[in-house]
Enzyme design. Structure first.
Site, PDB file in Angstrom:
ATOM      1  N   GLY A  20     -16.803   7.337  48.532  1.00  0.00           N
ATOM      2  CA  GLY A  20     -17.201   7.359  49.930  1.00  0.00           C
ATOM      3  C   GLY A  20     -17.125   8.782  50.448  1.00  0.00           C
ATOM      4  O   GLY A  20     -17.445   9.733  49.735  1.00  0.00           O
ATOM      5  N   CYS A  21     -16.713   8.952  51.688  1.00  0.00           N
ATOM      6  CA  CYS A  21     -16.601  10.276  52.299  1.00  0.00           C
ATOM      7  C   CYS A  21     -15.694  11.173  51.464  1.00  0.00           C
ATOM      8  O   CYS A  21     -14.550  10.819  51.178  1.00  0.00           O
ATOM      9  CB  CYS A  21     -16.055  10.150  53.717  1.00  0.00           C
ATOM     10  SG  CYS A  21     -15.768  11.724  54.532  1.00  0.00           S
ATOM     11  N   PHE A  22     -16.197  12.347  51.068  1.00  0.00           N
ATOM     12  CA  PHE A  22     -15.420  13.176  50.146  1.00  0.00           C
ATOM     13  C   PHE A  22     -14.235  13.874  50.793  1.00  0.00           C
ATOM     14  O   PHE A  22     -13.375  14.396  50.108  1.00  0.00           O
ATOM     15  CB  PHE A  22     -16.289  14.185  49.399  1.00  0.00           C
ATOM     16  CG  PHE A  22     -17.307  14.966  50.197  1.00  0.00           C
ATOM     17  CD1 PHE A  22     -17.171  15.202  51.558  1.00  0.00           C
ATOM     18  CD2 PHE A  22     -18.431  15.485  49.560  1.00  0.00           C
ATOM     19  CE1 PHE A  22     -18.112  15.934  52.261  1.00  0.00           C
ATOM     20  CE2 PHE A  22     -19.382  16.221  50.252  1.00  0.00           C
ATOM     21  CZ  PHE A  22     -19.223  16.437  51.620  1.00  0.00           C
TER      22      PHE A  22
END
Length: 447
Positions: free
Chosen positions: A54-56
């Site tokens: 997902g969001c890094f």
């Protein structure tokens, strides 16, 4: 509120009463210097693997905390387009319209680790436990193929380990009644380092969004394939029997969540709200209670009534007013909401607190913060509870030119809700009359 007398408001001293709004706080300086262990050329003995969770931003922080991990870098992988943040977001919109079938990049982190200090299995345990690998093209509130769960490998040996661990974790999820893992496991074909602003994002922005919640299911480690220390047991859920049955707010947190710590410092450490609140490091509902859907990010605040979720608030960016407005919309009656959020006014002489004369404190109905003391209350004859002085710092002042009048509105400093108006026709020593709606006050008698 109507004026008791139509005196010129110039005498009211608007310049001294009106406040511009909430004061902005200066950001604290952060030491962004990298640990020396995380700099310098790679050691030939180091290994690396590319992971999509997902969001890094959150993925980078979670994996960088593992002992033996040398560096974690945010990037984009295994797509067929240009590897830039804006291009990837724009391409996902194009894909949703069906205007392109080109494969988008996944937001990923490139994890470089020392295999003499930590094994690939230990790295992947953190990967499996730190996000929900069953969600397909999304991770929590982040939706799109660029947020897919992925393991991009550098060798057939890494692929074999990843596939074996996926099967092992799937068995644990199935036993717990969870869905099918959608994690893509494939050789790394393209990798592009993300822009500098996305590197070490949560170190630079410790209160930033971290959309990782995990499933709450621990990876079932065995001595044959994983160090048991890498598979820590999941925190136990709260005991539903010990919580408020009628209405309970539960704050679901994570130990390494900067936004959670920010929310605790700004809101929880000063909690006076009539709503019972509890904190949980488990991603499961309190025992005997139910969540409508899995948790996606931390912090997530879930309001339960009679053991069932009725509303949730995800994330915290420092806007406490937004949180209190959300809570108020859940707990106030329609009549209270009309006054609090729509600047409504109850009819004169109908307020339940108009004749309240006991010693005590009139507080904000959402936050519980003190607004007025009973010794400052007086009978103004206006038909609304009236006070000649508020508690220090309890209210803010705002110009109001509605209904063809020029007045000074007063709001609660803690929640921002509309309370009423202030006029300069009160008794000494202030000579002011704070004309307040009963519906946005809660009376707490002195013990």
């Amino acid at each position: 509120m109507k004026q008791k007398h139509r005196w010129p408001l110039i005498a009211l001293g608007l310049s001294t009463l009106l406040q511009a709004g909430l004061d902005s706080q200066a950001a604290q300086a952060q030491d962004l210097t990298r640990d020396p262990l995380r700099s310098g050329p790679p050691d030939p003995a180091d290994e690396s693997i590319v992971l999509g969770m997902g969001c890094f931003w959150g993925a980078e922080k979670r994996l960088s905390e593992l002992p033996g991990v040398i560096d974690v870098e945010s990037g984009y992988a295994n797509g067929e387009i240009e590897g830039t943040y804006d291009t990837i977001l724009a391409h996902e919109r194009i894909r949703r319209r069906g205007a392109s079938d080109k494969r988008n990049h996944a937001e990923v982190v490139k994890v470089r680790f020392d295999p003499r200090r930590i094994t690939l299995e230990q790295v992947l345990v953190k990967f499996w436990e730190s996000h929900d690998p069953t969600q397909g093209d999304r991770q929590g509130n982040d939706v799109g193929s660029n947020y897919r769960s992925a393991i991009y490998t550098n060798s057939p040996e890494q692929t074999a380990v990843a596939e074996r661990m996926r099967a092992h974790y799937q068995a644990a999820l199935t036993q717990a009644g969870r869905g099918t893992i959608t994690t893509e496991i494939a050789p790394l074909s393209v990798y592009v380092r993300a822009e500098e602003e996305h590197q070490d994002y949560l170190r630079k922005n410790p209160h930033g969004y971290c959309g990782l919640g995990g499933t709450g299911i621990a990876y079932p480690g065995t001595t044959s394939d994983i160090d048991k220390a890498a598979a820590l047991p999941s925190p136990a859920p709260l005991d539903g029997a010990t919580l408020a049955q009628a209405r309970q707010l539960v704050v679901f947190e994570a130990e390494d969540c900067g936004a959670c710590q920010h929310f605790k410092a700004e809101v929880l450490d000063h909690w006076q709200s009539p709503v019972a609140v509890a904190r949980s490091l488990s991603f499961s509902a309190p025992t005997g209670w139910t969540l409508d859907k899995p948790l996606f990010a931390t912090p997530t605040l879930v309001l339960f009534e009679d053991g069932r979720e009725v509303a949730r608030y995800t994330g915290y960016d420092g806007d406490s007013g937004r949180f209190w407005a959300w809570l108020g919309l859940q707990i106030l009656t329609p009549e209270q909401r009309r006054v609090a959020f729509e600047q409504g006014t109850e009819r004169a002489f109908t307020g339940s607190l108009l004749d309240e004369k006991r010693p005590g404190t009139f507080v904000d109905p959402i936050t519980g913060a003190p607004l007025f003391r009973s010794e400052t209350k007086f009978d103004s004859g206006s038909g609304w509870p009236s006070f000649f002085n508020p508690v220090d710092g309890a209210i803010t002042f705002h110009e109001d030119v509605s209904h063809g009048m020029r007045r000074v509105e007063v709001r609660s400093a803690s929640s921002g809700i509309h309370l009423g108006h202030v006029f300069e026709d009160g008794p000494p020593p202030t000579k002011r009359r704070y004309c307040i709606n009963s519906r946005v006050l809660t009376f707490v008698p002195d013990l």
